[in-house]
Design a protein around this motif. Structure first.
Motif, PDB file in Angstrom:
ATOM      1  N   ASP A  90       0.848  -1.185   0.000  1.00  0.00           N
ATOM      2  CA  ASP A  90       0.000   0.000   0.000  1.00  0.00           C
ATOM      3  C   ASP A  90       0.887   1.240   0.000  1.00  0.00           C
ATOM      4  O   ASP A  90       1.956   1.253   0.582  1.00  0.00           O
ATOM      5  CB  ASP A  90      -0.887  -0.018   1.241  1.00  0.00           C
ATOM      6  CG  ASP A  90      -2.104   0.883   1.073  1.00  0.00           C
ATOM      7  OD1 ASP A  90      -3.211   0.433   1.411  1.00  0.00           O
ATOM      8  OD2 ASP A  90      -1.946   2.021   0.611  1.00  0.00           O
ATOM      9  N   ALA A  91       0.393   2.322  -0.637  1.00  0.00           N
ATOM     10  CA  ALA A  91       1.194   3.535  -0.751  1.00  0.00           C
ATOM     11  C   ALA A  91       1.182   4.343   0.516  1.00  0.00           C
ATOM     12  O   ALA A  91       1.861   5.359   0.596  1.00  0.00           O
ATOM     13  CB  ALA A  91       0.653   4.372  -1.903  1.00  0.00           C
ATOM     14  N   GLY A  92       0.438   3.960   1.515  1.00  0.00           N
ATOM     15  CA  GLY A  92       0.336   4.752   2.712  1.00  0.00           C
ATOM     16  C   GLY A  92      -0.745   5.791   2.575  1.00  0.00           C
ATOM     17  O   GLY A  92      -1.499   5.832   1.584  1.00  0.00           O
ATOM     18  N   VAL A  93      -0.841   6.682   3.556  1.00  0.00           N
ATOM     19  CA  VAL A  93      -1.823   7.755   3.516  1.00  0.00           C
ATOM     20  C   VAL A  93      -1.335   8.818   2.533  1.00  0.00           C
ATOM     21  O   VAL A  93      -0.182   9.253   2.604  1.00  0.00           O
ATOM     22  CB  VAL A  93      -2.034   8.363   4.913  1.00  0.00           C
ATOM     23  CG1 VAL A  93      -2.986   9.551   4.839  1.00  0.00           C
ATOM     24  CG2 VAL A  93      -2.541   7.307   5.887  1.00  0.00           C
ATOM     25  N   ILE A  94      -2.211   9.208   1.631  1.00  0.00           N
ATOM     26  CA  ILE A  94      -1.849  10.179   0.600  1.00  0.00           C
ATOM     27  C   ILE A  94      -2.586  11.482   0.848  1.00  0.00           C
ATOM     28  O   ILE A  94      -3.805  11.486   1.055  1.00  0.00           O
ATOM     29  CB  ILE A  94      -2.200   9.639  -0.803  1.00  0.00           C
ATOM     30  CG1 ILE A  94      -1.406   8.354  -1.072  1.00  0.00           C
ATOM     31  CG2 ILE A  94      -1.888  10.679  -1.875  1.00  0.00           C
ATOM     32  CD1 ILE A  94      -1.818   7.641  -2.341  1.00  0.00           C
ATOM     33  N   GLN A  95      -1.846  12.581   0.828  1.00  0.00           N
ATOM     34  CA  GLN A  95      -2.447  13.897   1.009  1.00  0.00           C
ATOM     35  C   GLN A  95      -2.087  14.795  -0.173  1.00  0.00           C
ATOM     36  O   GLN A  95      -0.985  14.713  -0.713  1.00  0.00           O
ATOM     37  CB  GLN A  95      -1.959  14.558   2.303  1.00  0.00           C
ATOM     38  CG  GLN A  95      -2.468  13.887   3.568  1.00  0.00           C
ATOM     39  CD  GLN A  95      -2.097  14.679   4.808  1.00  0.00           C
ATOM     40  OE1 GLN A  95      -1.288  14.239   5.612  1.00  0.00           O
ATOM     41  NE2 GLN A  95      -2.713  15.844   4.964  1.00  0.00           N
ATOM     42  N   SER A  96      -3.033  15.642  -0.522  1.00  0.00           N
ATOM     43  CA  SER A  96      -2.756  16.644  -1.547  1.00  0.00           C
ATOM     44  C   SER A  96      -3.524  17.919  -1.268  1.00  0.00           C
ATOM     45  O   SER A  96      -4.594  17.872  -0.627  1.00  0.00           O
ATOM     46  CB  SER A  96      -3.157  16.101  -2.941  1.00  0.00           C
ATOM     47  OG  SER A  96      -4.557  15.880  -2.998  1.00  0.00           O
ATOM     48  N   PRO A  97      -2.994  19.073  -1.665  1.00  0.00           N
ATOM     49  CA  PRO A  97      -1.630  19.245  -2.157  1.00  0.00           C
ATOM     50  C   PRO A  97      -0.619  19.150  -1.017  1.00  0.00           C
ATOM     51  O   PRO A  97      -0.999  19.100   0.140  1.00  0.00           O
ATOM     52  CB  PRO A  97      -1.678  20.664  -2.739  1.00  0.00           C
ATOM     53  CG  PRO A  97      -2.648  21.388  -1.852  1.00  0.00           C
ATOM     54  CD  PRO A  97      -3.716  20.363  -1.521  1.00  0.00           C
ATOM     55  N   ARG A  98       0.652  19.116  -1.336  1.00  0.00           N
ATOM     56  CA  ARG A  98       1.671  19.104  -0.291  1.00  0.00           C
ATOM     57  C   ARG A  98       1.916  20.504   0.260  1.00  0.00           C
ATOM     58  O   ARG A  98       2.243  20.678   1.436  1.00  0.00           O
ATOM     59  CB  ARG A  98       2.983  18.543  -0.835  1.00  0.00           C
ATOM     60  CG  ARG A  98       2.923  17.071  -1.206  1.00  0.00           C
ATOM     61  CD  ARG A  98       2.713  16.184   0.034  1.00  0.00           C
ATOM     62  NE  ARG A  98       3.646  16.497   1.100  1.00  0.00           N
ATOM     63  CZ  ARG A  98       4.887  16.032   1.172  1.00  0.00           C
ATOM     64  NH1 ARG A  98       5.338  15.226   0.234  1.00  0.00           N
ATOM     65  NH2 ARG A  98       5.674  16.375   2.176  1.00  0.00           N
ATOM     66  N   HIS A  99       1.762  21.485  -0.612  1.00  0.00           N
ATOM     67  CA  HIS A  99       1.917  22.879  -0.204  1.00  0.00           C
ATOM     68  C   HIS A  99       0.779  23.687  -0.818  1.00  0.00           C
ATOM     69  O   HIS A  99       0.385  23.450  -1.963  1.00  0.00           O
ATOM     70  CB  HIS A  99       3.257  23.456  -0.673  1.00  0.00           C
ATOM     71  CG  HIS A  99       4.441  22.710  -0.173  1.00  0.00           C
ATOM     72  ND1 HIS A  99       5.041  22.975   1.036  1.00  0.00           N
ATOM     73  CD2 HIS A  99       5.149  21.675  -0.722  1.00  0.00           C
ATOM     74  CE1 HIS A  99       6.062  22.155   1.207  1.00  0.00           C
ATOM     75  NE2 HIS A  99       6.143  21.353   0.160  1.00  0.00           N
ATOM     76  N   GLU A 100       0.270  24.640  -0.037  1.00  0.00           N
ATOM     77  CA  GLU A 100      -0.804  25.496  -0.529  1.00  0.00           C
ATOM     78  C   GLU A 100      -0.558  26.899  -0.004  1.00  0.00           C
ATOM     79  O   GLU A 100      -0.416  27.094   1.207  1.00  0.00           O
ATOM     80  CB  GLU A 100      -2.157  24.977  -0.042  1.00  0.00           C
ATOM     81  CG  GLU A 100      -3.352  25.833  -0.430  1.00  0.00           C
ATOM     82  CD  GLU A 100      -3.818  25.591  -1.848  1.00  0.00           C
ATOM     83  OE1 GLU A 100      -3.586  24.493  -2.376  1.00  0.00           O
ATOM     84  OE2 GLU A 100      -4.411  26.512  -2.435  1.00  0.00           O
TER      85      GLU A 100
END
Lengths: 112, 116
Positions: free
Chosen positions: B1-11
């Motif tokens: 599994d890719a793990g927990v994914i968040q987006s965007p990384r910077h805002e």
């Protein structure tokens, strides 16, 4: 309200030294306690999880202990290495809630 | 599994604009948590979900903040309107269990939000 305190806020040691990080909490009615590592600009990585019925957990050079009655936990790092440099956070779960309450962390620097 | 994914990384946004942060938890995890981290206050839980249902939102600072989890693989956190004091790193985490059977929480890399 659960409060978690970590002392010291920062620690600098020479490579190879054994060290202890401290965590204290005010409400002993906990389900578990977790130690996390956070590298600069990164998320948290879980190191060890101790259930309320356990006294300690070990992973490699890391050993975490839990004393519920006194509201304390320690994270012991043996033979520290520069790669251990990071911020270490303690988090307590329980007290009638599924939430984790975090301390503010100890920033560890291991000097080569 | 890719793990927990968040987006965007910077805002980076201007005061008054709407901000949407996104999270994809680890597949099969029943719990999803949103945290905010600042130097002053440390890491604070904002809200958490169990099986897509919000369980506790007492950490949400104001009505300007809202979070939804429309399905098991996605959650978003919205701030409308944003203010400079909302600047922080926002983390999403997921776990298989919580409570008495408490399990490890797996954190995403975070979204660094700057409101000008």
């Amino acid at each position: 309200k659960q409060e978690v305190t970590q002392i010291p806020a920062a620690l600098s040691v020479p490579e190879g030294e054994n060290l202890v990080l401290n965590c204290s909490f005010t409400d002993s009615a906990i389900y578990n306690l977790q130690w996390f590592r956070q590298d600069p600009g990164k998320g948290l990585t879980s190191l060890l999880l101790i259930q309320s019925s356990q006294r300690e957990q070990t992973s490699g050079r890391l050993n975490a202990s839990l004393d519920k009655s006194s509201g304390r936990s320690t994270l012991y790092i043996a033979a520290s290495q520069p790669g251990d440099s990071a911020t270490y956070l303690c988090a307590v779960g329980g007290g009638g809630s599924e939430k984790l309450v975090f301390g503010k962390g100890t920033k560890l620097t291991v000097n080569p | 599994d890719a793990g927990v994914i968040q987006s965007p990384r910077h805002e980076v946004t201007e005061m008054g604009q709407e901000v949407t942060l996104r999270c994809k938890p680890i597949s099969g995890h029943d719990y999803l948590f949103w945290y905010r981290q600042t130097m002053m206050r440390g890491l604070e839980l904002l809200i958490y979900f169990n099986n897509n249902v919000p369980i506790d939102d007492s950490g949400m600072p104001e009505d300007r903040f809202s979070a939804k989890m429309p399905n098991a693989s996605f959650s978003n956190l919205k701030i409308q309107p944003s203010e400079p004091r909302d600047s922080a790193v926002y983390f999403c985490a997921s776990s298989l269990l919580a409570g008495d059977d408490g399990d490890t929480q797996y954190f995403g890399p975070g979204t660094r939000l700057t409101v000008l």
